[in-house]
Motif scaffolding. Structure first.
Motif, short mmCIF file in Angstrom:
data_model
loop_
_atom_site.label_atom_id
_atom_site.label_comp_id
_atom_site.label_asym_id
_atom_site.label_seq_id
_atom_site.Cartn_x
_atom_site.Cartn_y
_atom_site.Cartn_z
N ILE A 191 0.87 -1.19 0.00
CA ILE A 191 0.00 0.00 0.00
C ILE A 191 0.90 1.23 0.00
O ILE A 191 1.85 1.34 0.78
CB ILE A 191 -0.93 0.00 1.24
CG1 ILE A 191 -1.94 -1.15 1.09
CG2 ILE A 191 -1.64 1.35 1.40
CD1 ILE A 191 -2.81 -1.37 2.32
N GLY A 192 0.60 2.13 -0.93
CA GLY A 192 1.32 3.40 -1.00
C GLY A 192 2.42 3.39 -2.05
O GLY A 192 2.92 4.44 -2.43
N GLU A 193 2.81 2.22 -2.45
CA GLU A 193 3.90 2.19 -3.46
C GLU A 193 3.34 2.67 -4.78
O GLU A 193 2.16 2.59 -5.07
CB GLU A 193 4.44 0.76 -3.60
CG GLU A 193 5.43 0.40 -2.51
CD GLU A 193 6.10 -0.94 -2.78
OE1 GLU A 193 5.44 -1.89 -3.31
OE2 GLU A 193 7.30 -1.05 -2.45
N THR A 194 4.28 3.17 -5.61
CA THR A 194 3.87 3.68 -6.93
C THR A 194 3.87 2.52 -7.94
O THR A 194 4.78 1.68 -7.93
CB THR A 194 4.86 4.77 -7.40
OG1 THR A 194 4.99 5.74 -6.37
CG2 THR A 194 4.36 5.44 -8.68
N SER B 240 -5.28 1.92 -7.98
CA SER B 240 -5.00 2.68 -6.76
C SER B 240 -4.25 1.78 -5.80
O SER B 240 -4.64 0.64 -5.54
CB SER B 240 -6.31 3.14 -6.13
OG SER B 240 -6.07 3.59 -4.81
N THR B 241 -3.15 2.30 -5.25
CA THR B 241 -2.37 1.51 -4.30
C THR B 241 -2.66 1.93 -2.86
O THR B 241 -1.88 1.65 -1.94
CB THR B 241 -0.85 1.67 -4.59
OG1 THR B 241 -0.51 3.05 -4.44
CG2 THR B 241 -0.50 1.17 -5.97
N GLN B 242 -3.79 2.60 -2.66
CA GLN B 242 -4.09 3.12 -1.33
C GLN B 242 -4.69 2.07 -0.40
O GLN B 242 -4.72 2.24 0.81
CB GLN B 242 -5.04 4.33 -1.42
CG GLN B 242 -4.45 5.51 -2.18
CD GLN B 242 -3.06 5.83 -1.67
OE1 GLN B 242 -2.87 6.11 -0.48
NE2 GLN B 242 -2.07 5.81 -2.54
N SER B 243 -5.19 1.01 -0.97
CA SER B 243 -5.78 -0.02 -0.10
C SER B 243 -5.56 -1.39 -0.74
O SER B 243 -5.19 -1.48 -1.91
CB SER B 243 -7.27 0.26 0.09
OG SER B 243 -7.90 0.29 -1.19
N ASN C 266 1.41 -3.61 4.37
CA ASN C 266 2.86 -3.48 4.53
C ASN C 266 3.43 -4.65 5.31
O ASN C 266 3.81 -4.57 6.45
CB ASN C 266 3.21 -2.18 5.25
CG ASN C 266 2.88 -0.98 4.41
OD1 ASN C 266 2.87 -1.07 3.20
ND2 ASN C 266 2.58 0.13 5.04
#
Lengths: 761, 208
Positions: free
Chosen positions: A649-652, A688-691, A719
């Protein structure tokens, strides 16, 4: 007047002399006709000479005394008649003598031609057709293989003489092979450069898988003939034929006639005949050429196809068959297949029967030019009972493929042809036919029966005639036909590393025929008849050349895993086989333009491979498959990078896009349709890498009216430790191409290049 | 005088040549004829052709034994009285047995005794069957024992006989004896024979 008188006198004298001379010549031929009893010959000669003498005296008298009456002008009618009559008798007698003498000469010559006291062996050195070896001189420092039987004339001794004469023996490496197929296989594989073998080798291999193209794949660079005296146990005595005797009939497929006209070639058809001249019974047993029996001249007497006994020459074949039935065979007769054709034509054809239920359209087979590069004809044998000519009879006898009964039915058909020939011979009429038969026989038969023995067969006929006065003689002599019954087996031969077809005889079948043979030869006691029954409601049917099944365990010949013929397999099946047998493989794609390409075959169709069919799989180091690749289906859509990507999560995330190439590996400039779905199946615009989520990016390309798709999974996780990369998933390509994944060796395609297409994510 | 002498010499020469040649020729022809036609090993009856009989549809072989002659005479008489009677049926069967099982007057395997007592349509098949079974080794037996030492049927007796009128079939049980012979082991001395009635008379249909 005086001149006319002298001319007339001279003419008459000449006629007289011709009468005497022709009689002397006929007497000479009769005297040499060894088959007749001596006393009979003397009597016949005396009669001939006596009649000649009378004729001579009469014409002489005519010449000396009657002329003056005719030329005086007072033609005495009676004297004219006397002159004409005397001249007519004289001329007739001359013609009869000349005809008889010419017939006896023809018969004598024919019988002496076919009765041989020596055998011709023709050996050869053979190379592959595309070999650079053009002559014996090119064999220096080369490897030559030979069948490991150094006593074999045609397969070792004679070919070896070729090199001996040129003093080249020390300049080559001679390598023995225990098996003919192994030997030929080594030549095909390039393990050796040449082989020693019989000049008629092709007939041994033309029906063996892997060597059916032997006529075009190999060539002879040198042959040599050697003539040797036959160790003949035949005394040549006519008396020997008054007791039961046996004869082996061998049909040879002669490709190269010898210089001295003797028959060469391997015996492809075998018939054992036993004749009982006392009981007027004959039995003829047909032995299929692939019968699996101990070979007499093999050192270890191991089993092999009976036709391979030819390696040891005629003697080996005779002994092998004799061993099969526990007898010493007395004589042999070799017949060239061409001779069969000539003989049947000379007889005006023979009757054969083609089962109309099994083959309503009859049978079709190639004629004797089947390996002629100029082409061959197909011969049709109609259904039912028909009289067929020589070519049809030969094709009928040779036909094997396409017969329900296989080798057994072939043997039965050969028996039918032989029976037909015997029937026609027994009813032979017409002098011209006899001459034609003698012609056919003279060129194409060979035997170790002496000429005297052959001519004495007339006694057989006379005996029958004497005993059966007023009766139908056709059933006075019984001819029974038997067939060696057995079963088909493909047996793996370690020596030749291939599966070979054999015909394994039933043990009880051999025993049954052996008993009949021994009975006919008087080796075992016959049974006194003690009971007879018959009913008109159950007519007697004599079964000839019947195949019988026996209640015995058939031999088991375990077959190890072998390389199959994969023509027609799909790529996936071929790969699966390779993987199952742990054999590394590679794929050679065959596209349009390649000589091996076949139009109309589906993509992924396996044309073949580079290994020998039916060779041992465990001996295969690697295999290359030839697989059809059709151009219009050969565009390739691949995804750049991993087909599954896992991100925290959060990675580009950056989508690496796809490649779309044609069959030549050129990039095709095309805009794909892209669809992204989440793990609920909802279409979304971005990843989307937010979830946590699992996205599927699907690319769809339309090209040449075909649609190609491929997808990538993008997994967003918490993570935590990133799991080890999942194995690449099969791209969901829809066209009929097999996916090009999981090769153990890279196919011969271009390396991956950077994409020219990047998705707009 | 000299002319007469010449003529005399001519005539003598011609006659002598012709006479000698004629004698030799005739002798030779006779010799060859006898050699050609005579059998090396055994006796060959002069004629094995069946004698055609005008009163019955059957026939008697020309080298029939005395007993066969006797039986055939009885058959002819019975046939004349009633061709389909039980007595005739018995005699047909007896004649068949006397001919078929007598081997001493046969010289070749296809000279099958008794074929004439089978209906013509079935004769060929019957002969085939007999040639390939009972008569198969005839020539060898002749060679081994001599014709005269092969079995000759000397008497045939009817054990039982009856008529199945619905089938128009006679069944006859017979036994017979042979003269002394040299065949070792037991040979057949009894059989059951079935006859069918046809227009011309009765013929054998089954023997077992």
């Amino acid at each position: 007047m005086l001149n006319k008188k002298n001319t007339f006198k001279t003419t008459i004298l000449i006629f007289s002399l011709i009468t005497i001379l022709s009689s002397i010549y006929t007497s000479f031929k009769i005297w040499n006709y060894g088959g007749l009893d001596t006393i009979l010959r003397i009597i016949i000669i005396m009669i001939i000479l006596l009649v000649a003498l009378i004729s001579f005296v009469a014409t002489l008298k005519l010449a000396l005394s009657k002329v003056k009456y005719i030329y005086k002008g007072k033609v005495k009618y009676k004297r004219v008649i006397k002159v004409v009559f005397t001249m007519f008798l004289s001329i007739s007698y001359i013609i009869i003598n000349l005809f008889a003498a010419s017939f006896l000469t023809k018969l004598d010559d024919t019988l002496n031609d076919i009765s041989v006291s020596e055998e011709t062996y023709v050996g050869a050195i053979v190379v592959m057709e595309d070999s650079l070896i053009k002559s014996v001189d090119d064999l220096k420092d080369k490897k030559i293989g030979f069948f490991d039987m150094k006593e074999s004339m045609e397969n070792y001794i004679v070919p070896n003489l070729i090199l001996q004469d040129l003093e080249m023996i020390d300049q080559v490496s001679l390598l023995p092979y225990e098996d003919f197929n192994f030997l030929m296989g080594a030549l095909y594989d390039g393990d050796i450069d040449a082989i020693y073998i019989s000049a008629s080798y092709t007939s041994m291999f033309e029906n063996v898988e892997g060597f059916k193209d032997i006529n075009t794949k190999t060539r002879i660079i040198e042959t040599r003939e050697e003539v040797m005296k036959i160790e003949n146990t035949n005394t040549g005595s006519v008396d020997d034929l008054q007791e039961p005797f046996s004869v082996l009939l061998m049909g040879v497929d002669e490709k190269l006639p010898s210089k001295n006209g003797q028959l060469t070639g391997n015996s492809d058809a075998l018939f054992l005949a036993t004749v009982n001249p006392v009981n007027f019974t004959v039995n003829i047993t047909s032995i299929p050429r692939d019968t699996y029996v101990p070979i007499a001249c093999y050192g270890d007497k191991r089993r092999d196809k009976i036709t391979h006994a030819n390696a040891g020459g005629t003697d080996c074949v005779v002994e092998t068959v004799g061993d099969m039935f526990g007898i010493d065979i007395d004589y042999y007769i070799k017949l060239n297949f061409t001779g069969l054709e000539d003989l049947v034509d000379a007889l005006g054809g023979v009757y054969v029967t083609v089962d109309a239920d099994k083959y309503p359209d009859g049978l079709v087979e190639q004629n004797s030019n089947r390996f002629d590069e100029k082409g061959h004809d197909w011969i049709h044998i109609p259904a039912g009972t028909n009289k067929v000519d020589g070519e049809q009879a030969l094709s009928f006898a040779r036909k094997r493929y396409g017969l329900d009964g296989g080798a057994t039915e072939r043997a039965a058909n050969q028996t039918m042809v032989i029976n037909g020939i015997i029937n026609e011979l027994m009813s032979l009429s017409g002098v011209s036919k006899i001459y034609d038969v003698l012609d056919a026989v003279g060129k194409n038969f060979q035997t170790n029966l002496s000429a005297e023995q052959m001519t004495s067969f007339y006694k057989f006929g006379i005996e029958i005639l004497q005993r059966s006065k007023g009766l139908n003689i056709n059933d006075a002599m019984i001819i029974d036909y038997y067939l060696v019954s057995g079963y088909d087996r493909d047996i793996y031969s370690e020596n030749s590393n291939r599966l070979l077809y054999y015909y394994v005889p039933y043990v009880k079948g051999i025993e049954s025929i052996t008993e009949k043979i021994h009975l006919n030869l008087g080796l075992i006691e016959y049974k006194i008849p003690n009971y007879y029954s018959y009913s008109v409601f159950y007519p007697y049917v004599k079964e000839q050349a019947q195949f019988y099944s026996y209640d015995e365990d058939e031999e088991d010949f375990p077959v190890p895993p072998l390389v199959p013929n994969m023509k027609g397999y799909l790529q996936s099946e071929a790969i699966a086989w390779a993987n199952k047998n742990s054999i590394p493989y590679s794929i050679n794609y065959i596209e349009a333009g390649n000589p091996k390409y076949v139009d109309g075959l589906e993509n992924g169709y396996v044309l073949g491979h580079n290994q020998v069919v039916d060779s041992l799989a465990s001996k295969v180091d690697s295999i290359v498959f030839d697989i059809i690749k059709n151009v219009e289906d050969s565009a390739l859509l691949t995804i750049n990078g991993e087909s599954t990507i896992t991100l925290k999560i959060g990675e580009t995330y950056t989508e690496k896009g796809i490649q779309f190439k044609d069959s030549k590996g050129n990039n095709i400039d095309i805009i794909p349709k892209i669809k992204i779905t989440d793990d609920n199946g909802n279409t979304v615009d971005t990843i989307s890498t937010q979830s946590e989520n699992t996205f599927t990016v699907m690319y769809t390309v339309k090209y040449n009216d075909k649609e190609y798709t491929i997808s990538r999974k993008v997994v967003i996780i918490k993570n935590e430790v990133v799991p080890s990369p999942t194995p690449s998933i099969e791209p969901t390509i829809e066209p009929t191409i097999e996916p090009t994944i999981e090769p153990t060796e890279q196919p011969t395609s271009e390396p991956v290049v950077t994409p020219s297409i990047t998705p707009d994510i | 005088m000299s002319k007469d002498k010449k003529n005399t010499v001519k005539i003598n020469y011609k006659n002598i040549v012709i006479l000698v040649a004629g004698i030799i020729l005739i002798s030779a022809v006779l010799f060859i004829g006898v050699k050609f036609l005579s059998n090396n090993g055994g006796e060959v009856p002069k004629d094995v052709i069946q004698k055609e009989s005008s009163t019955t549809p059957y026939s008697l072989r020309s080298n029939a034994t005395d007993y066969q002659n006797e039986l055939y005479k009885l058959l002819e008489d019975s046939y004349k009285n009633d061709k389909n009677s039980l007595e005739t049926a018995e005699l047909v069967a007896m004649n068949f047995v006397a001919d078929f099982y007598t081997l001493s007057n046969k010289t070749i395997k296809n000279d099958i005794g008794g074929a004439q007592f089978w209906y013509p349509d079935y004769r060929l098949n019957f002969r085939d069957s007999a040639i390939n079974s009972y008569y198969f080794n005839l020539e060898t037996m002749i060679d081994d024992f001599g014709s005269e030492n092969l079995p000759t049927v000397t008497s045939v007796n009817v054990v039982s006989s009856n008529l199945n009128s619905s089938k128009q079939e006679y069944s006859i049980k017979l036994e017979w004896t042979y003269d002394e012979h040299e065949l070792a082991g037991e040979i057949q001395t009894s059989a059951s024979i079935y006859l069918l009635v046809y227009d011309t008379g009765m013929f054998i249909s089954v023997i077992n």
